[in-house]
Design an enzyme around this catalytic site. Sequence first.
Site, PDB file in Angstrom:
ATOM      1  N   ASP A  54      16.994  99.097 -75.273  1.00  0.00           N
ATOM      2  CA  ASP A  54      16.188  99.577 -73.943  1.00  0.00           C
ATOM      3  C   ASP A  54      14.823  99.194 -73.515  1.00  0.00           C
ATOM      4  O   ASP A  54      14.407  98.423 -73.629  1.00  0.00           O
ATOM      5  CB  ASP A  54      16.983 100.745 -73.805  1.00  0.00           C
ATOM      6  CG  ASP A  54      17.111 101.311 -72.341  1.00  0.00           C
ATOM      7  OD1 ASP A  54      16.036 102.323 -71.386  1.00  0.00           O
ATOM      8  OD2 ASP A  54      18.668 101.381 -72.235  1.00  0.00           O
ATOM      9  N   HIS A 119      14.375 106.150 -69.919  1.00  0.00           N
ATOM     10  CA  HIS A 119      15.523 105.168 -70.271  1.00  0.00           C
ATOM     11  C   HIS A 119      15.831 105.193 -71.607  1.00  0.00           C
ATOM     12  O   HIS A 119      16.830 105.994 -71.740  1.00  0.00           O
ATOM     13  CB  HIS A 119      15.707 103.925 -69.070  1.00  0.00           C
ATOM     14  CG  HIS A 119      16.756 103.797 -69.067  1.00  0.00           C
ATOM     15  ND1 HIS A 119      17.540 102.787 -69.775  1.00  0.00           N
ATOM     16  CD2 HIS A 119      18.127 104.068 -67.951  1.00  0.00           C
ATOM     17  CE1 HIS A 119      19.313 103.297 -69.217  1.00  0.00           C
ATOM     18  NE2 HIS A 119      18.934 104.084 -68.889  1.00  0.00           N
ATOM     19  N   SER A 448      25.169 104.650 -68.292  1.00  0.00           N
ATOM     20  CA  SER A 448      23.463 104.356 -69.862  1.00  0.00           C
ATOM     21  C   SER A 448      23.230 105.584 -70.639  1.00  0.00           C
ATOM     22  O   SER A 448      22.981 105.732 -71.742  1.00  0.00           O
ATOM     23  CB  SER A 448      22.260 104.391 -69.109  1.00  0.00           C
ATOM     24  OG  SER A 448      22.224 102.950 -68.064  1.00  0.00           O
TER      25      SER A 448
END
Length: 644
Positions: A54, A119, A448
């Site tokens: 990621d 994230h 996610s």
Amino acid sequence: MDYSHCCQWICGALMVLCLASCVAGSTRSWDAIGFHENIPHSPHEREIIVAVVDSGIWPELPSFSAKGLGPPPRKWKGICQTGNSRSFRCNNKIIGARVYIPHEAVPGQDMSPRDTEGHGTHIAAIVAGAPVKNVSINGVGLGTARGAVPRARLAVYKVCWGHENCPYRTLGVEDAVNDGADIIVMTGGGSGTRKFGGDVNSYHSFHAMKAGLFLAFSAGDTDSLFTKPFTVSNTHPWVMTVGNSAGSGTDYATYVTSGDGKRFEGNYFNVHDTGKEKYPLVLGEQVTHTTDASLINVCNPQLINPESVKGKIILCKNLSSDSRLWNFDKLGCAGVLVNGAGGFFEYFGENLKLFRGSTPVAILREQDFNHMTQYYNNSIKTRHVATASIEKTVDAADTLPRPAFSSQRGPNLIDMSILKPDISAPGANMIAVVPGTIPGYTALSGTSMATPFAAGAAAYVKSFHPHWSPSAIKSALMTTATPMSDPYENQAELAYGTGQINPAKAADPGLVYDASEEDYVKYLCKYGGFDNKLVLTVTHDPNWNCTKMQIEEGWTLNYPSFSIPAVPDRPFSSVFRRTLTNVGNPPTSNYKAVVNAPKGLTVQVEPTVLAFTEEGQSLSYTLTVHGLVKKNSSVLKILTNAIK
């Protein structure tokens, strides 16, 4: 085995019948699914390495503390790149990190594995974060933030440089394989329209599976209010495709009280404690200044005079598509009440936004918003001042788990005989840590968040069964899933797969559907019309030859779910051959098939009893489904309307 799960779908002349075979992250979601802090953990958990592909990680945060952890597992072959950072350090929790520098680097950009987006850090904390107590967002969602496997190790692969700008995912996956990881969690990176071999994920994901890595990839997200069919991503059968579910420890409420004493439950994430002080109401259409008649009923902060709303709560019948709720901060209004018509209320309830401005916001159900409007109009007629208060968001009672609006749906466009998504996991309003020198927490939503939740569950199962294959772990998770419902869109298993993930049960599934590399090659041979070109593209192994493989008549992939493409009003009959492997304790056990066939279908299992006498024993059965679904049936009418 319980064959009671059933879903039906129609698109034009095509219907897909799906049967499921059933034998933090967040401060609240793990508890909500029965995975409590005191649940037993395996000593082998310290040997599990989870690769997060990621946007990097912020290593100094307490969720990534190495306290109590010894050196990395001996199998670890990776490195710790620091890039241009003088402060980035790995430890016995984050045992490895790699960064993939973009070709067109932005001057001054952090070229280290450090996460500047948030994230990747959020994902890593959900899957394997150490417990951090008394976490909340201004008191909302108070609890312990933790991952599924807090003693597992993390390996970080920074492949993303902004939202969905992740050009190096495949390099990250390949390095994770070579470095010695056990689990790979990756969000995005797929499309429902790409055939096997037509995207770069095919080979790299197959190679990872061949090496024994479990792959948790996301089903994908949509920005539309209601999802469309045939959009599910990452549909390779050797990958576990994860959908997003809501209603599992992540429900919150923002209460609104009108001046006439009515109290309504709204949503949005309002962290401001305005008490119960009431402020005057004003209609958005009355304070919007524009000569365009189509914009009068649309609340757009740029078209509202601040003087006309100062100290007042605005009633917004509609929101401008390009408006951002935090822009109301600039107006000096006391709050904003939004009409949640047409599913808008439910959508935002599953995708709460953290509003850090000073203006309280609440979205109301349509009937409640209409009451507020009627109350305002009546007050004007009687020359009274209509008022309301917006309270601080509080924890709300959970509802049954349900598929989130944002999660992309099946059928699996690439091969409708494989049900996708495989499973769902909590991914709505997940509270976890975000980057910064001072620990901060936020609530994010999407596949996610669901994908690392499922990856953490897979790591938990693997810690008890380190020698299980990826397909055995996937089967354990799918067949022990908690049944779900789909109250809004009636897309059932096409929205949530076999159900909501249940890691506590998955650690002891009793039976598993296992599959080897050769099984997946057989599948590719059948799918590609026995053309070796597809097999070579996906496997990169010239030794596989479809024409020389022993594929018996009627062979089907040993998958933990069933999916049947069929034509409405035309009889169909499908036969599935499956093999179950005994992993239960005691090893001597009998399993009886219990069939609850949907109307219009006949479901037969032969034999009806599987008698196992030892651990690791495999026995086969045949499932036959035949019948028809009428084109004018109520179920098909609902589903046809859903895809228009």
